[in-house]
Design a protein around this motif. Structure first.
Motif, PDB file in Angstrom:
ATOM      1  N   GLU A 460       0.441  -1.062  -0.456  1.00  0.00           N
ATOM      2  CA  GLU A 460       0.119   0.394  -0.141  1.00  0.00           C
ATOM      3  C   GLU A 460       0.465   1.403  -0.278  1.00  0.00           C
ATOM      4  O   GLU A 460       0.495   2.718   0.122  1.00  0.00           O
ATOM      5  CB  GLU A 460      -0.694   0.051   1.147  1.00  0.00           C
ATOM      6  CG  GLU A 460      -1.789  -1.179   1.082  1.00  0.00           C
ATOM      7  CD  GLU A 460      -2.802  -0.949  -0.108  1.00  0.00           C
ATOM      8  OE1 GLU A 460      -3.515  -0.659  -0.345  1.00  0.00           O
ATOM      9  OE2 GLU A 460      -3.099  -2.234  -0.329  1.00  0.00           O
ATOM     10  N   ALA A 461       2.215   0.892  -0.153  1.00  0.00           N
ATOM     11  CA  ALA A 461       2.898   2.317   0.198  1.00  0.00           C
ATOM     12  C   ALA A 461       2.990   2.927  -1.328  1.00  0.00           C
ATOM     13  O   ALA A 461       2.618   2.425  -2.086  1.00  0.00           O
ATOM     14  CB  ALA A 461       4.213   2.104  -0.081  1.00  0.00           C
ATOM     15  N   THR A 462       2.912   4.496  -1.424  1.00  0.00           N
ATOM     16  CA  THR A 462       2.716   5.124  -2.692  1.00  0.00           C
ATOM     17  C   THR A 462       4.299   5.413  -2.993  1.00  0.00           C
ATOM     18  O   THR A 462       4.225   6.485  -4.296  1.00  0.00           O
ATOM     19  CB  THR A 462       1.778   6.927  -2.326  1.00  0.00           C
ATOM     20  OG1 THR A 462       2.690   7.419  -0.678  1.00  0.00           O
ATOM     21  CG2 THR A 462       0.213   5.714  -1.414  1.00  0.00           C
ATOM     22  N   GLY A 463       5.167   5.206  -1.880  1.00  0.00           N
ATOM     23  CA  GLY A 463       6.919   5.787  -2.482  1.00  0.00           C
ATOM     24  C   GLY A 463       7.730   5.123  -1.521  1.00  0.00           C
ATOM     25  O   GLY A 463       7.513   4.279  -1.075  1.00  0.00           O
ATOM     26  N   PHE A 464       8.934   4.721  -2.558  1.00  0.00           N
ATOM     27  CA  PHE A 464      10.304   3.621  -1.893  1.00  0.00           C
ATOM     28  C   PHE A 464      11.253   4.674  -1.676  1.00  0.00           C
ATOM     29  O   PHE A 464      11.310   5.455  -2.757  1.00  0.00           O
ATOM     30  CB  PHE A 464       9.696   2.905  -3.096  1.00  0.00           C
ATOM     31  CG  PHE A 464       8.669   2.147  -2.596  1.00  0.00           C
ATOM     32  CD1 PHE A 464       9.207   0.357  -1.909  1.00  0.00           C
ATOM     33  CD2 PHE A 464       7.520   2.239  -3.226  1.00  0.00           C
ATOM     34  CE1 PHE A 464       8.191  -0.554  -2.136  1.00  0.00           C
ATOM     35  CE2 PHE A 464       7.106   0.964  -2.756  1.00  0.00           C
ATOM     36  CZ  PHE A 464       6.839  -0.132  -2.177  1.00  0.00           C
ATOM     37  N   LEU A 465      12.441   4.563  -0.856  1.00  0.00           N
ATOM     38  CA  LEU A 465      13.718   5.391  -1.448  1.00  0.00           C
ATOM     39  C   LEU A 465      14.228   3.919  -1.663  1.00  0.00           C
ATOM     40  O   LEU A 465      13.885   2.659  -1.100  1.00  0.00           O
ATOM     41  CB  LEU A 465      13.759   5.584  -0.379  1.00  0.00           C
ATOM     42  CG  LEU A 465      13.485   7.370  -0.406  1.00  0.00           C
ATOM     43  CD1 LEU A 465      14.270   7.896   1.557  1.00  0.00           C
ATOM     44  CD2 LEU A 465      13.760   7.747  -1.029  1.00  0.00           C
ATOM     45  N   PHE A 466      15.693   3.945  -2.436  1.00  0.00           N
ATOM     46  CA  PHE A 466      16.465   2.837  -2.652  1.00  0.00           C
ATOM     47  C   PHE A 466      18.062   3.590  -2.726  1.00  0.00           C
ATOM     48  O   PHE A 466      18.240   4.761  -2.465  1.00  0.00           O
ATOM     49  CB  PHE A 466      16.611   2.871  -3.996  1.00  0.00           C
ATOM     50  CG  PHE A 466      15.567   1.077  -4.474  1.00  0.00           C
ATOM     51  CD1 PHE A 466      15.461   0.076  -4.527  1.00  0.00           C
ATOM     52  CD2 PHE A 466      14.109   2.169  -4.632  1.00  0.00           C
ATOM     53  CE1 PHE A 466      14.394  -0.403  -4.526  1.00  0.00           C
ATOM     54  CE2 PHE A 466      13.539   1.167  -4.771  1.00  0.00           C
ATOM     55  CZ  PHE A 466      13.305  -0.463  -4.713  1.00  0.00           C
ATOM     56  N   LEU A 467      18.849   3.346  -1.294  1.00  0.00           N
ATOM     57  CA  LEU A 467      19.967   3.606  -0.910  1.00  0.00           C
ATOM     58  C   LEU A 467      21.166   2.732  -1.368  1.00  0.00           C
ATOM     59  O   LEU A 467      20.845   1.319  -0.985  1.00  0.00           O
ATOM     60  CB  LEU A 467      20.172   3.495   0.626  1.00  0.00           C
ATOM     61  CG  LEU A 467      18.697   4.969   0.966  1.00  0.00           C
ATOM     62  CD1 LEU A 467      18.717   5.189   2.681  1.00  0.00           C
ATOM     63  CD2 LEU A 467      18.508   6.215   0.805  1.00  0.00           C
ATOM     64  N   GLU A 509       6.309   6.526   9.389  1.00  0.00           N
ATOM     65  CA  GLU A 509       5.913   5.769   9.603  1.00  0.00           C
ATOM     66  C   GLU A 509       5.643   4.485   8.528  1.00  0.00           C
ATOM     67  O   GLU A 509       4.714   4.964   7.610  1.00  0.00           O
ATOM     68  CB  GLU A 509       4.834   5.741  10.811  1.00  0.00           C
ATOM     69  CG  GLU A 509       4.092   4.148  11.635  1.00  0.00           C
ATOM     70  CD  GLU A 509       5.729   3.562  12.325  1.00  0.00           C
ATOM     71  OE1 GLU A 509       6.176   3.032  12.421  1.00  0.00           O
ATOM     72  OE2 GLU A 509       6.536   5.204  12.456  1.00  0.00           O
ATOM     73  N   GLY A 510       6.348   3.496   8.690  1.00  0.00           N
ATOM     74  CA  GLY A 510       6.226   2.268   7.148  1.00  0.00           C
ATOM     75  C   GLY A 510       6.868   2.739   6.032  1.00  0.00           C
ATOM     76  O   GLY A 510       6.566   2.342   5.237  1.00  0.00           O
ATOM     77  N   THR A 511       7.177   3.822   5.762  1.00  0.00           N
ATOM     78  CA  THR A 511       7.951   4.408   4.416  1.00  0.00           C
ATOM     79  C   THR A 511       9.127   2.971   4.115  1.00  0.00           C
ATOM     80  O   THR A 511      10.069   2.746   4.396  1.00  0.00           O
ATOM     81  CB  THR A 511       8.665   5.913   4.351  1.00  0.00           C
ATOM     82  OG1 THR A 511       7.546   6.582   4.781  1.00  0.00           O
ATOM     83  CG2 THR A 511       9.266   5.594   2.979  1.00  0.00           C
ATOM     84  N   PRO A 512       8.317   2.052   2.754  1.00  0.00           N
ATOM     85  CA  PRO A 512       9.556   1.226   2.723  1.00  0.00           C
ATOM     86  C   PRO A 512      11.239   1.976   2.028  1.00  0.00           C
ATOM     87  O   PRO A 512      11.191   2.810   1.399  1.00  0.00           O
ATOM     88  CB  PRO A 512       9.122   0.638   0.979  1.00  0.00           C
ATOM     89  CG  PRO A 512       7.982   0.930   1.326  1.00  0.00           C
ATOM     90  CD  PRO A 512       7.948   2.709   2.059  1.00  0.00           C
ATOM     91  N   VAL A 513      12.005   1.815   2.250  1.00  0.00           N
ATOM     92  CA  VAL A 513      13.923   2.005   2.037  1.00  0.00           C
ATOM     93  C   VAL A 513      14.350   0.831   2.322  1.00  0.00           C
ATOM     94  O   VAL A 513      14.664  -0.091   2.588  1.00  0.00           O
ATOM     95  CB  VAL A 513      13.976   3.248   3.639  1.00  0.00           C
ATOM     96  CG1 VAL A 513      15.476   3.448   3.206  1.00  0.00           C
ATOM     97  CG2 VAL A 513      13.778   3.822   3.845  1.00  0.00           C
ATOM     98  N   VAL A 514      14.696   0.947   1.072  1.00  0.00           N
ATOM     99  CA  VAL A 514      15.687  -0.574  -0.057  1.00  0.00           C
ATOM    100  C   VAL A 514      17.295  -0.308   0.244  1.00  0.00           C
ATOM    101  O   VAL A 514      17.231   1.102  -0.423  1.00  0.00           O
ATOM    102  CB  VAL A 514      14.968  -0.668  -1.322  1.00  0.00           C
ATOM    103  CG1 VAL A 514      15.642  -2.728  -1.568  1.00  0.00           C
ATOM    104  CG2 VAL A 514      13.579  -1.324  -0.727  1.00  0.00           C
TER     105      VAL A 514
END
Length: 593
Positions: A460-467, A509-514
């Motif tokens: 359900e996340a609307t945005g993702f960060l990749f590091l 809270e809950g933001t996906p970070v790969v």
């Protein structure tokens, strides 16, 4: 981006046209159509703004004159004019005698259209391609030779084109190309034309690629001209793959098939080039001069692969590198002694080809492509063949890994040949490349077990960060690109050290970070910052990671990480109901700027 198919066969052409169009679907399109000559000497045009399957239904439901073995077909990706039936190809002249399909851009379509309208020609579409039909129609008034009419018409065009022109009255067919790919082939069933050999590989064992300025009439014998001068028909080239390679087999989609093929592709590449990379002969065989700098020119996934190659070259040999986004090449300033490495899986990427307009006369160009018969390959001073095999999914997978392995091997070979590293060091590096197939296999097995549950937690996340950091950063960029391509969710990649300089504001809270955690100790601080703000961290790394898929990292970085990243994007897209093979608004071969 857009696809062409044409046939001159003894039986009904429509099955060939429809099958060919289905094989071209991977290029991306928003409408499709065919034009087939009837037994009475007219042309029947059937078009749809849906999928080729809908076009097949319309063809099956038709009635009227029997259809003959001469016809043309097209899948359109809208550039000029909206998505509607009247803008779909094929287009016709005022009388319906001439039908045309076109790939490319006619840059002077506006003034040509105004001239033709002033002369009484009636246009029914908004697209640039329609001017070609009326130019041919006008030329035929003066001389009834279709080949001459096409030569006269193309001489007035500016831009790029791959054309097939069908004359219903005479049953003649003429093709032409300039800066847009087109191949012709003769087989026991008849003559075929396509923008991609894969569309006709089932029927044709050999083909001939048109060069810029070629105009060819198909028939009992082929008449071939180049820039208005008659020339012998070029010797045909064997098809680079079997039609069976285009079948799904037991896989649910082409992306799944192509992800699974990566260990085998890499194993075959390494087996073929390992020895020549280690002794320098791979580089010597290219016949290129020595270089003091490297400039990568590419777009999209190929740009990310180029970043990996450049990172490896800097790490192994200390060679300065420039990364040039092809569409921004006008802003690039390259130093003397630079080798340009132009990367494109199709070899037809318009932005890359336009970038070469700036560079090719001043710097040697090495093409890295999966199509050695492409425009890029013809323009380069030397070519590296990825040999990844046909890739049908729009989002690149196995071509990325193939580009990295072939490109890194070539750079290792160049360093040996120039004396910058010795052969013992080269053999160590090649030994590392030999380990990649097993590492990619393991990464895929681990990811298959872990990814579905992780994706259900972030669906359900609307945005993702990749590091990432250092050698891991290009893989973070590729992971973000794959996720946004397939799932239509926002995804951005950043160096982990930049997190506190802006992107951390996005973490809630809950933001996906790969995180591509290849063992760089400073990554742990970034992970801690994300977790402290409630972010949902997914680590791809060694033991203890959420997806423990990485081993010790070579100078090319954690290549096996790309497999979990591809699987993450695919699984999210599937759970969201997206088409992973044909993502919206995208095309496999981007042939317009």
């Amino acid at each position: 981006m857009c696809g062409i198919i044409a046939a001159r066969v003894s039986d009904d052409a429509t099955p060939y046209l429809l099958d060919g169009l289905e094989r071209l679907e991977y290029r991306g399109y928003d409408s499709a159509g065919i034009a087939v000559r009837t037994a009475s000497g007219s042309t029947e045009v059937i078009r749809s703004v849906s999928r080729v399957g809908d076009l097949r239904t319309l063809v099956a439901a038709r009635s009227g004159d029997a259809l003959t073995g001469t016809g043309i077909g097209h899948t359109r990706w809208a550039t000029h004019g909206g998505v509607c039936e009247r803008n779909a190809h094929p287009h016709q002249d005022c009388s319906g005698r001439i039908s045309v399909v076109h790939n490319g851009i006619i840059e002077n379509a506006g003034p040509l259209r105004a001239m033709l309208e002033a002369q009484g020609h009636r246009f029914v579409s908004d697209v640039d391609s329609e001017v070609v039909t009326h130019l041919v129609e006008r030329a035929l008034v003066v001389d009834q030779d279709l080949m001459l009419a096409v030569q006269i018409a193309t001489a007035q065009l500016e831009g790029s084109w791959a054309l097939v022109v069908l004359d219903a009255r005479t049953n003649r067919m003429v093709v032409a190309a300039d800066r847009s790919p087109l191949v012709v082939a003769r087989a026991p069933r008849g003559d075929f034309v396509a923008s991609d050999i894969g569309a006709i590989a089932e029927w044709c064992e050999t083909f001939v690629a048109l060069r810029d300025g070629d105009v060819v009439e198909l028939g009992e014998s082929w008449n071939w001209s180049s820039n208005g001068v008659a020339v012998p028909v070029p010797f045909p080239t064997p098809s680079p793959f079997a039609a069976a390679a285009l079948d799904l087999g037991d896989h649910p989609d082409f992306m799944a098939k192509e992800i699974e093929e990566q260990p085998g592709v890499v194993a075959e590449i390494v087996e073929r080039i390992a020895a020549r990379a280690a002794d320098g002969s791979m580089w010597v065989g290219l016949g290129l001069p020595g270089f003091d700098r490297l400039a990568i020119v590419a777009c999209g996934t190929s740009l990310n692969a180029g970043q990996v190659i450049a990172t490896a070259l800097r790490g192994i040999g200390g060679i300065p590198t420039d990364i040039v986004v092809a569409s921004e090449a006008d802003q690039a300033v390259l130093g003397s002694g630079t080798l340009v490495v132009a990367i494109s899986q199709s070899g037809e990427t318009a932005d890359v080809l336009r970038a070469l307009d700036r560079f090719e006369d001043r710097f040697p160009v090495l093409a890295l492509t999966n199509n050695v018969h492409s425009s890029l390959a013809r323009r380069a001073d030397a070519v590296l063949d990825c040999q990844a095999g046909p890739e049908i999914g729009v989002a690149a997978t196995k071509t990325f890994t193939a580009q990295v392995v072939v490109g890194v091997a070539a750079m290792v070979s160049a360093l040996v040949a120039s004396g910058r590293i010795d052969r013992d060091r080269a053999r160590e590096l090649v030994a590392g490349l030999r380990e990649l197939p097993a590492r990619i296999t393991t990464a895929g097995q681990v990811a298959a077990d872990r990814i579905p549950l992780l994706v259900s937690s972030v669906r359900e996340a609307t945005g993702f960060l990749f590091l990432g950091r250092g050698v891991g950063l290009p893989y973070a960029a590729e992971g973000a690109l794959k996720l946004k391509e397939l799932s239509y969710r926002w995804a951005e990649a950043y160096p982990a050290g930049e997190l506190k300089h802006g992107p951390l504001a996005l973490v809630d809270e809950g933001t996906p970070v790969v995180v591509i955690d290849h063992g760089e100790h400073r990554l742990q601080a970034a992970i801690a910052e994300v977790r402290a703000r409630g972010g949902f961290v997914i680590t791809i790394g060694g033991p203890g990671s959420d997806i423990p898929a990485l081993g010790p990292t070579g100078p090319w970085g954690p290549l096996e990480a790309v497999v979990p990243l591809q699987m993450l994007a695919r699984e999210l897209a599937l759970q969201l109901g997206c088409d992973v093979d044909k993502p919206r608004n995208l095309a496999k071969s981007v042939t317009v700027e």
